[in-house]
Write an enzyme that holds these catalytic residues in place. Structure first.
Site, PDB file in Angstrom:
ATOM      1  N   CYS A  91       5.068  -5.114  -2.111  1.00  0.00           N
ATOM      2  CA  CYS A  91       3.727  -5.431  -1.604  1.00  0.00           C
ATOM      3  C   CYS A  91       2.876  -6.190  -2.611  1.00  0.00           C
ATOM      4  O   CYS A  91       2.007  -6.971  -2.224  1.00  0.00           O
ATOM      5  CB  CYS A  91       3.006  -4.177  -1.126  1.00  0.00           C
ATOM      6  SG  CYS A  91       2.791  -2.896  -2.385  1.00  0.00           S
ATOM      7  N   HIS A 167      -0.802   0.721  -2.770  1.00  0.00           N
ATOM      8  CA  HIS A 167      -0.511  -0.427  -1.916  1.00  0.00           C
ATOM      9  C   HIS A 167      -1.390  -1.609  -2.319  1.00  0.00           C
ATOM     10  O   HIS A 167      -2.553  -1.431  -2.713  1.00  0.00           O
ATOM     11  CB  HIS A 167      -0.770  -0.038  -0.453  1.00  0.00           C
ATOM     12  CG  HIS A 167      -0.414  -1.094   0.538  1.00  0.00           C
ATOM     13  ND1 HIS A 167       0.824  -1.716   0.580  1.00  0.00           N
ATOM     14  CD2 HIS A 167      -1.149  -1.656   1.547  1.00  0.00           C
ATOM     15  CE1 HIS A 167       0.831  -2.601   1.555  1.00  0.00           C
ATOM     16  NE2 HIS A 167      -0.344  -2.586   2.156  1.00  0.00           N
TER      17      HIS A 167
END
Length: 319
Positions: A91, A167
């Site tokens: 990510c 994230h």
């Protein structure tokens, strides 16, 4: 199925040289220590920001299918680069590519990334994500910045509610709209109108709104701005001091990145064995005295640390 992607740090030096190694020209990252639009504007041109946060695994989605903030723009995927995240640990690189590949008219992204964007132009988001995950070039460059470790990697196991999961997502202005690009979402999220010039003022309230969804004691966030290489601006205005500082910064980043490629467990073990061997040569009693002295110092440090923490609490309560 793609090969493994390793975890990389949210670090300006890592992301800057990651893009360098992918063939991108005149781009760097700067860490933002405060949500300050004025400081962000001083870094102009700002292409976008990368936001790292603790992913709320237990947070329930809105019952009507809308995002927590903003609005899904399903049609936008036809006019910008948006890829679904299909593999773990990618990510960070995916977020920076979400900014970069939507600024290829303003940034020289290099031949290979330009070819990748053209190759995936007609793909839906899921197929773009698969293409990104299976790109050997992008994966190999990404993994070259992972910390070396001699221990078993457990990052591929499924996360539980008790785990701290982090994230990366991207925010960038595209076609007059401020977009949030998150590969775990079904579409780009629009946060209202924003020109390239307005971006520093428009993105800060959006970030503040997101952070306010967390408890007041949650501070585990990181924000990196993708900007033009600051050395370019320094050369343009003849600021030799700034140029020197930026060159020194680059040298420091390179040194830190080189350290990341090595683990020092073996080295530390050999040093420890050498020290122990020297103490044993002095005799069993000398060795035991050395151990006891080390324990005594450790207890003293622990006690001092405990007293300091108690003192900090007293000061906080008094204020």
């Amino acid at each position: 199925m793609s090969g493994g992607w390793n975890t990389i740090e949210s670090d300006a030096g890592v992301f800057t040289f990651l893009l360098d190694n992918l063939g991108v020209k005149d781009v760097q990252f700067e860490e933002l220590i405060a949500l300050d639009s004025e400081y962000l504007r001083q870094l102009s041109p700002v292409y976008g920001v990368i936001f790292l946060f603790k992913y709320p695994t237990s947070e329930k989605p809105n019952s009507d299918g809308t995002p927590k903030d903003g609005q899904y723009d399903y049609a936008a995927a036809d006019n910008l680069f948006f890829a679904a995240q299909t593999i773990q640990n990618a990510c960070g690189t995916q977020a920076l590519l979400s900014v970069l590949l939507n600024k290829d008219g303003e940034i020289d992204v290099g031949t290979q990334l330009r070819d990748f964007k053209e190759f995936t132009a007609g793909f839906p988001a899921e197929f773009r994500g698969e293409a990104l995950s299976n790109s050997e070039l992008i994966r190999d460059v990404h993994n070259s910045f992972a910390k070396s470790s001699p221990f078993v990697d457990e990052t591929q196991r499924t996360a539980t509610d008790d785990d701290d999961v982090y994230h990366f997502i991207a925010y960038t202005p595209i076609n007059g709209i401020l977009y949030e690009l998150d590969g775990l979402q079904p579409a780009p999220i629009a946060h209202g109108a924003s020109t390239f010039e307005e971006f520093p003022e428009k993105v800060i309230p959006v970030l503040q709104s997101r952070i306010e969804r967390y408890p007041a004691n949650e501070i585990r966030f990181n924000l990196l701005a993708m900007v033009r290489d600051l050395r370019v601006g320094a050369r343009e205005i003849g600021d030799h001091e700034m140029l020197f500082r930026e060159e020194q910064k680059r040298d420091g980043w390179q040194f830190e990145n080189a350290l990341r490629r090595h683990n020092f467990v073996g080295f530390a073990g050999e040093v420890l064995k050498g020290v122990i061997a020297e103490k044993l040569e002095e005799g069993p009693q000398a060795y035991k005295a050395w151990i006891e002295e080390a324990k005594k110092k450790t207890r003293a440090r622990a006690e001092e640390h405990k007293k300091k923490q108690e003192g900090d609490v007293d000061v906080e309560m008094a204020t």
